[in-house]
Design an enzyme around this catalytic site. Sequence first.
Site, PDB file in Angstrom:
ATOM      1  CG  ASP A  69       1.189  -4.398  -0.605  1.00 46.11           C
ATOM      2  OD1 ASP A  69       0.045  -4.770  -0.317  1.00 46.11           O
ATOM      3  OD2 ASP A  69       1.617  -4.291  -1.776  1.00 46.11           O
ATOM      4  CD  GLU A 112      -2.119 -11.242  -2.518  1.00 47.91           C
ATOM      5  OE1 GLU A 112      -1.525 -11.324  -3.599  1.00 47.91           O
ATOM      6  OE2 GLU A 112      -3.033 -10.417  -2.316  1.00 47.91           O
TER       7      GLU A 112
HETATM    8  O1  FUB Z   1       0.357  -4.529  -3.901  1.00 46.63           O
HETATM    9  C1  FUB Z   1       0.372  -5.498  -4.907  1.00 46.63           C
HETATM   10  C2  FUB Z   1      -0.089  -6.800  -4.361  1.00 46.63           C
HETATM   11  O2  FUB Z   1      -1.396  -6.653  -3.837  1.00 46.63           O
HETATM   12  C3  FUB Z   1       0.719  -7.314  -3.197  1.00 46.63           C
HETATM   13  O3  FUB Z   1       1.921  -7.868  -3.557  1.00 46.63           O
HETATM   14  C4  FUB Z   1      -0.269  -8.249  -2.610  1.00 46.63           C
HETATM   15  O4  FUB Z   1       0.057  -8.709  -1.342  1.00 46.63           O
HETATM   16  C5  FUB Z   1      -1.522  -7.410  -2.638  1.00 46.63           C
HETATM   17  O5  FUB Z   1      -1.591  -6.516  -1.561  1.00 46.63           O
END
Ligand code: FUB
Length: 337
Positions: A18, A236
Site C-alpha cells: 500500500d 478501494e
Molecule cells: O493493506 C490492507 C488493505 O489491502 C488496504 O487498505 C487495501 O487497499 C488493500 O491493499
Amino acid sequence: MAKKVVKRYLFPEDYMADPSVHVFNGKIYIYPSHDWEDDSNVEDDSGDQYIMKDYHVLSIDGDPMTGKVTDHGCVLRKEDIAWHGRQLWDCDVQEKDGKYYMFFPMKDKNDVFRHGVAIADNPAGPFIPQEEPVHGSYSIDMAILKDNDGEYYMYFGGLWGGQLQSYRDNVGIEDPAKNNTPDSPNLPHGSQPSLPSRVVKLSKDMLQFGEEPKPVQVIDEEGKPLAADDPHRFFEASWTFKKDGKYYFTYSTGDSHLLCYAIGDNPYGPFTYKGVILTPVVGWTTHHAIIEWEGKWYLFHHDSVPSGGKSWLRSLKVCELTFNPDGTIETIEGIDE
Ligand code: FUB
C-alpha cells in the site's frame, strides 16, 4: 494492450504494501503498510488477514529505479494510539507549514474503522498520534492531495472489509463491524450505480474534516456513474495527482484486481473514466501511488510474488509510467514472467 516494463522490488528485506509516496525536501519518501504474519492471519473476504501493527518510513536517494532505499524504522505503533483496536491499513502523509501529518485508518475497540492523525517534525518521523480519531471519520485508504491554492483534500473509502457500504451520506446505516463481505445487503448490484469513494477538504489545522465528505463520481463518457457490475468501478486504494491542470483520480477495483484512472477538472470531480493503469498482479490486492520525479512519472505498487502468493505478505515495487500526449496512460502488465 498492456506493456511489459522493467520493475524494481524496493525493499526485499521485509513485507510492505500500500505505498503512499511523496517528494519532501527533494527526496522521495514512501509510507507503506507493514505486512505481518503470525498465527492470526485468517484469509477471508473482510480482510482479517491484514493484521498490521505499525508503520515504517522508507526513503530513496535519488532515482526511484536505482537509488539506495533507507528504512527509517518504526515511526508509529498500534500500542501508542489511545483508541486502538486492530489493523493499521493504508496511510498517507502530507506536509503543512513544516509539520508532517500522517493520516491512518485503524479499527477502534468496536472493530469500526476510524481515521487517526499523527504529527512529526520531519518526513521520516517519528509520528505522535492525536488522542482521538477524526470526528465523523469512517472507512479506509486515505490519500491526501495538496492543491495549488493551499487547500488539502482527503480521498478515502473501501468496500467489504473497508466498511464503506455501511454508510450513506456520512451516516452509519448499520453496525460497520458487520456485513464486511460481498454478501452485504448494503452493496449495490448489477446496473445500479457503484458505491463512490469520498473526498473531503481538511480543516486548516489538518486535524479534522473541514466539511462534510462528498461522493467522488467516476462517470463514463456519457456522464453515467460506473455500474456496480462494471469491472472498472471503484473498490478501494484512492490516489490523486495533478498533471497539466487536470486532476487524476486513480484507484483499485478490488475483486477485478485492476488499477484504473479517471480525469476531472477540479478536486471534487466528477472524474471521467479513462482506462486501466496496471493489469492484475500476483496476490488479491493491488494498490499504488503515482509521482513525478525529475520529469518522469513512476508507479509504486505491490505484489505477492516474493511471498509465493500469500495475499497478506506483499512486496513494494516501482516502475516508470508513460503518459500519451493526450494525457491518457499506457497500461502496464502486472505479471512480469
Ligand atoms: O493493506 C490492507 C488493505 O489491502 C488496504 O487498505 C487495501 O487497499 C488493500 O491493499
